[in-house]
Design a protein around this motif. Structure first.
Motif, PDB file in Angstrom:
ATOM      1  N   GLU A 417       0.832  -1.202   0.000  1.00 58.97           N
ATOM      2  CA  GLU A 417       0.000   0.000   0.000  1.00 58.97           C
ATOM      3  C   GLU A 417       0.867   1.252   0.000  1.00 58.97           C
ATOM      4  OE1 GLU A 417      -2.787  -0.056   3.154  1.00 58.97           O
ATOM      5  OE2 GLU A 417      -3.851  -1.823   2.426  1.00 58.97           O
ATOM      6  N   LYS A 433     -12.219   6.476  -5.495  1.00 58.14           N
ATOM      7  CA  LYS A 433     -12.480   5.068  -5.232  1.00 58.14           C
ATOM      8  C   LYS A 433     -13.897   4.758  -5.719  1.00 58.14           C
ATOM      9  CE  LYS A 433      -9.267   4.280  -1.423  1.00 58.14           C
ATOM     10  NZ  LYS A 433      -9.125   3.765  -0.042  1.00 58.14           N
ATOM     11  N   PRO A 434     -14.025   3.985  -6.805  1.00 55.50           N
ATOM     12  CA  PRO A 434     -12.937   3.398  -7.597  1.00 55.50           C
ATOM     13  C   PRO A 434     -12.245   4.437  -8.471  1.00 55.50           C
ATOM     14  CG  PRO A 434     -15.041   2.885  -8.590  1.00 55.50           C
ATOM     15  CD  PRO A 434     -15.356   3.578  -7.299  1.00 55.50           C
ATOM     16  N   ARG A 435     -11.004   4.120  -8.875  1.00 61.31           N
ATOM     17  CA  ARG A 435     -10.249   5.029  -9.736  1.00 61.31           C
ATOM     18  C   ARG A 435     -10.917   5.162 -11.105  1.00 61.31           C
ATOM     19  NH1 ARG A 435      -7.866   5.629  -5.373  1.00 61.31           N
ATOM     20  NH2 ARG A 435      -5.655   5.197  -4.996  1.00 61.31           N
ATOM     21  N   GLU A 460      -7.840  -4.583  -8.989  1.00 60.35           N
ATOM     22  CA  GLU A 460      -8.793  -4.339  -7.904  1.00 60.35           C
ATOM     23  C   GLU A 460      -8.082  -3.767  -6.683  1.00 60.35           C
ATOM     24  OE1 GLU A 460     -10.790  -8.043  -7.326  1.00 60.35           O
ATOM     25  OE2 GLU A 460     -12.382  -7.573  -8.791  1.00 60.35           O
ATOM     26  N   LYS A 461      -6.866  -4.254  -6.410  1.00 59.45           N
ATOM     27  CA  LYS A 461      -6.066  -3.708  -5.319  1.00 59.45           C
ATOM     28  C   LYS A 461      -5.665  -2.260  -5.598  1.00 59.45           C
ATOM     29  CE  LYS A 461      -5.709  -7.134  -2.370  1.00 59.45           C
ATOM     30  NZ  LYS A 461      -6.164  -7.010  -0.959  1.00 59.45           N
ATOM     31  N   HIS A 463      -7.662  -0.223  -6.815  1.00 63.25           N
ATOM     32  CA  HIS A 463      -8.940   0.482  -6.669  1.00 63.25           C
ATOM     33  C   HIS A 463      -9.665   0.715  -8.002  1.00 63.25           C
ATOM     34  CE1 HIS A 463      -7.656   1.050  -2.573  1.00 63.25           C
ATOM     35  NE2 HIS A 463      -6.627   1.773  -2.955  1.00 63.25           N
ATOM     36  N   LYS A 465     -12.442  -0.748 -10.929  1.00 59.33           N
ATOM     37  CA  LYS A 465     -13.581  -1.641 -11.090  1.00 59.33           C
ATOM     38  C   LYS A 465     -13.297  -2.514 -12.308  1.00 59.33           C
ATOM     39  CE  LYS A 465     -18.628  -1.668 -11.346  1.00 59.33           C
ATOM     40  NZ  LYS A 465     -19.847  -0.814 -11.446  1.00 59.33           N
TER      41      LYS A 465
END
Length: 697
Positions: A417, A433-435, A460-461, A463, A465
């Motif tokens: 992160e 979020k989401p990007r 997905e990690k 952020h 979809k």
């Protein structure tokens, strides 16, 4: 209840709080004043810089014991009298300090001073929480702001009374010149007496307030148990341990830096006098205080955790620069290597040219190159190659770069992160979020079955979809992507990844991919040959679907395209048919001699017309292999070598590096496959890029 109404409802509490604030002004001034007066104190006790520096660890031990004692005293005595007692200790010590004539007596005074300061620090914070309970947040920020305020004014109070001492150099040796060498000529008793006077005024105010309103009931929110949070013993110990580590390093740097700044300015190559050193110390504490004030507002936007990590990273970078600053020189070899380096842009060169001194230029260069691990690695290499090996070795010691993470054979790999998001005018915004949307099309799921799952997990990690899609024909690719572009919503970024067979600048649809499988068994199958020839789509056509013209909602938004496919020509493939079969398969079309077509043409990305480029700004295009080469995959793992390298690099470095840097590392990563397969590095192109892109996971 608003802050103002809270104050009006508890006027006596607020008056006590104001007096507590004043006591922390005294605490800040007491801690800071010793910095600009250290050189005069050194003369008063007839000690050198190394000998007098012992007073700081001794004072810190006293502060530690005072912090422990503060809680005990506060528990058994009245809050106001406890605070007055600790301020009294500091007041007496402030009067005594300038009259010490031996290092032993000065150390003893500093120890006692630490007892008073530590006790006040602990008791003051606890008392504030006691008075305001759940409503204490703004008062707590203000309390520590007043500490910084005291530290800010202390050097300004001390400056007029510093001895007239200058630093000069003769024949390379340092010579100290002092006007008035007798102890009686030293005037540092004046600033200490002024601060002692402030302490005395605080004591009198506390005593008067005690007789006027001695009641010390807790805030209603504490009485109603509103502010209590139920935690296990393990949670309490963990929080206490983490807080202790942070405060140990943070407060140590803060106090040591402020106390030694005047001495550093005096003895450094700058040869500054003590007055300028005092002003520099005041600027340090003033900046410290201002940032504490701004934190009240910033923390609401970025959160406490991000603020703490950003502070730690800024402090680390600053200290690294200070450590090697004096070792770096602008030698001709270093300047030449620097100007030819890809990380040092024309804009950076212009800035350096405008700086007047070598010191300013070196400072700018070091700050620029130590902003991330990869760039820090580069400045280390440049210093080493230019012969500045000591600076290179020292910077290597403090750089935390490490190698690539261990290969993972399952889809879910850990992703680090982001501690300090890359934000500002140099970077695309990546905070939603989401990007945005990420579409993954896999037309060869039988060959690379894990590729989709791996990148679905990765994005997905990050952020996004993610929408995984399988076995789309060329026509479906175009139609479905156009529908997606029409339904696009406002976002920070868009990602499209296509994994398929390919040839030069074209992607094969699912029917063509199936035709390839048939041709591998029956090379003379005419229907399969027809599918391979017709079920194709130009990469240019895919990218153009999301251009500013065709998808205006993505205007000024970075669009990232990953094409995992082969890019070699028919001629190259024909020449390679007689080569032995390699252990790792490739995504090139086999048996091309039966499906080649002389009239077939392929758009060249390097010769795109200007209008197309203008319509496709903010576009990143990443190929799994260089132009004219194949893209390989691992048949047992079900993932391409490019996918394995890219996914691991993103997982490890997306937290601190830009997309350009990640692609560069991916190229390095793929080198380990070269001897096995002869695969070439991927290719990365940008169209109309205005900023750097950082995923900020």
């Amino acid at each position: 209840m608003t802050l103002l109404s809270e104050i009006l409802s508890h006027k006596n509490r607020f008056l006590k709080t104001i007096i507590l604030f004043f006591s922390f002004v005294v605490l800040g001034a007491t801690i800071a004043v010793i910095g600009p007066t250290l050189l005069d104190l050194r003369q008063a006790v007839n000690a050198d810089s190394l000998q007098i520096s012992v007073i700081f660890p001794i004072g810190s031990v006293g502060y530690l014991l005072g912090s422990i004692a503060g809680g005990v005293v506060y528990e058994h005595f009245d809050s106001q009298l406890s605070i007055a007692f600790f301020v009294l200790i500091m007041t007496v010590c402030n009067v005594v300090i300038p009259w010490n004539r031996s290092i032993i007596s000065l150390s003893a005074t500093q120890f006692v001073m630490g007892l008073g300061g530590g006790g006040l620090d602990t008791a003051g914070n606890v008392w504030l929480l006691h008075m305001w309970g759940k409503k204490s947040a703004p008062f707590m920020q203000a309390l520590h702001f007043t500490f910084g305020l005291g530290a800010f004014i202390a050097p300004l109070i001390a400056e007029p009374f510093l001895s007239n001492k200058k630093n000069i150099t003769e024949s390379g040796e340092e010579v100290e010149v002092l006007v008035g060498t007798a102890f009686e000529d030293l005037m540092i008793w004046c600033p200490y007496t002024i601060i002692a006077g402030l302490g005395l005024a605080t004591i009198i105010s506390l005593v008067i307030m005690y007789f006027i309103k001695s009641s010390d009931k807790p805030h209603p929110s504490i009485q109603n148990n509103e502010s209590l949070i139920i935690m296990t013993l393990k949670q309490k110990v963990l929080i206490l341990l983490i807080a202790s580590i942070i405060f140990h390093s943070y407060c140590g740097l803060e106090i040591a830096f402020g106390r030694f700044m005047t001495t550093f300015a005096f003895y450094s190559d700058l040869h500054l006098n003590k007055s300028i050193g005092a002003y520099m110390t005041s600027v340090f504490w003033g900046t410290f205080t201002l940032c504490r004030l701004l934190t009240i507002f910033i923390v609401d936007s970025v959160g406490t955790t991000a603020m703490i990590w950003a502070d730690i990273l800024i402090v680390m970078t600053s200290n690294i620069v200070l450590i090697i600053f004096d070792l770096v020189t602008l030698s001709p070899q270093f300047v030449s290597a620097l100007h030819n380096h890809r990380y040092f842009s024309d804009e950076m060169k212009t800035v350096v040219q405008k700086l007047s001194t070598d010191g300013e230029k070196i400072l700018f260069i070091l700050v620029w190159f130590t902003r991330s691990r990869s760039t820090c690695d580069e400045i280390i290499r440049l210093l080493w190659e230019s012969g500045q090996k000591e600076a290179s070795q020292r910077l290597t010691h403090y750089n935390t770069s490490n190698g690539h993470m261990e290969f993972r054979i399952h889809p879910d790999i850990p992703l680090r992160e982001c501690n300090a998001p890359m934000i500002g005018s140099l970077y695309y915004q990546m905070m939603r979020k989401p990007r945005g949307k990420c579409i993954i099309i896999n037309n060869v799921p039988k060959e690379v079955y894990m590729e989709t799952d791996r990148f679905k997990h990765i994005f997905e990690k990050l952020h996004f979809k993610v929408k995984p899609c399988f076995d789309w024909t060329a026509q479906q690719i175009e139609e479905n992507l156009r529908k997606s572009s029409e339904k696009m919503v406002k976002s920070d970024a868009f990602i499209l990844m296509i994994v398929s067979h390919g040839l030069e600048e074209q992607i094969l649809g699912s029917d063509a991919c199936e035709g390839i499988r048939i041709l591998s068994v029956d090379p003379n199958n005419t229907e399969a040959q027809r599918l391979v020839n017709t079920d194709v789509i130009d990469i240019k056509r895919i990218v153009d679907i999301f251009s500013d013209k065709n998808c205006p909602i993505l205007r000024n938004v970075p669009k990232i395209f990953y094409f995992t496919c082969c890019r070699n020509s028919f001629a190259n493939q024909l020449s390679e048919q007689q080569k032995p079969v390699e252990e790792s398969k490739n995504l090139a079309k086999p048996f091309v001699e039966v499906v080649s077509h002389e009239k077939r043409s392929f758009p060249n990305m390097k010769s795109l017309d200007e209008q197309w480029v203008d319509d496709n700004k903010d576009t990143f295009i990443c190929y799994s292999c260089a132009e004219g080469h194949k893209s390989y995959y691992d048949e047992m793992l079900g993932i391409t070598h490019f996918g394995q390298a890219l996914s691991h690099t993103i997982a490890q470095y997306a937290c601190e590096e830009t997309l350009t840097s990640i692609m560069s590392r991916t190229c390095d990563f793929l080198q380990q496959f070269f001897e096995e397969t002869g695969c070439y590095a991927p290719e990365f192109r940008g169209k109309g890029l205005r900023r750097q892109l950082s995923f900020n996971p």
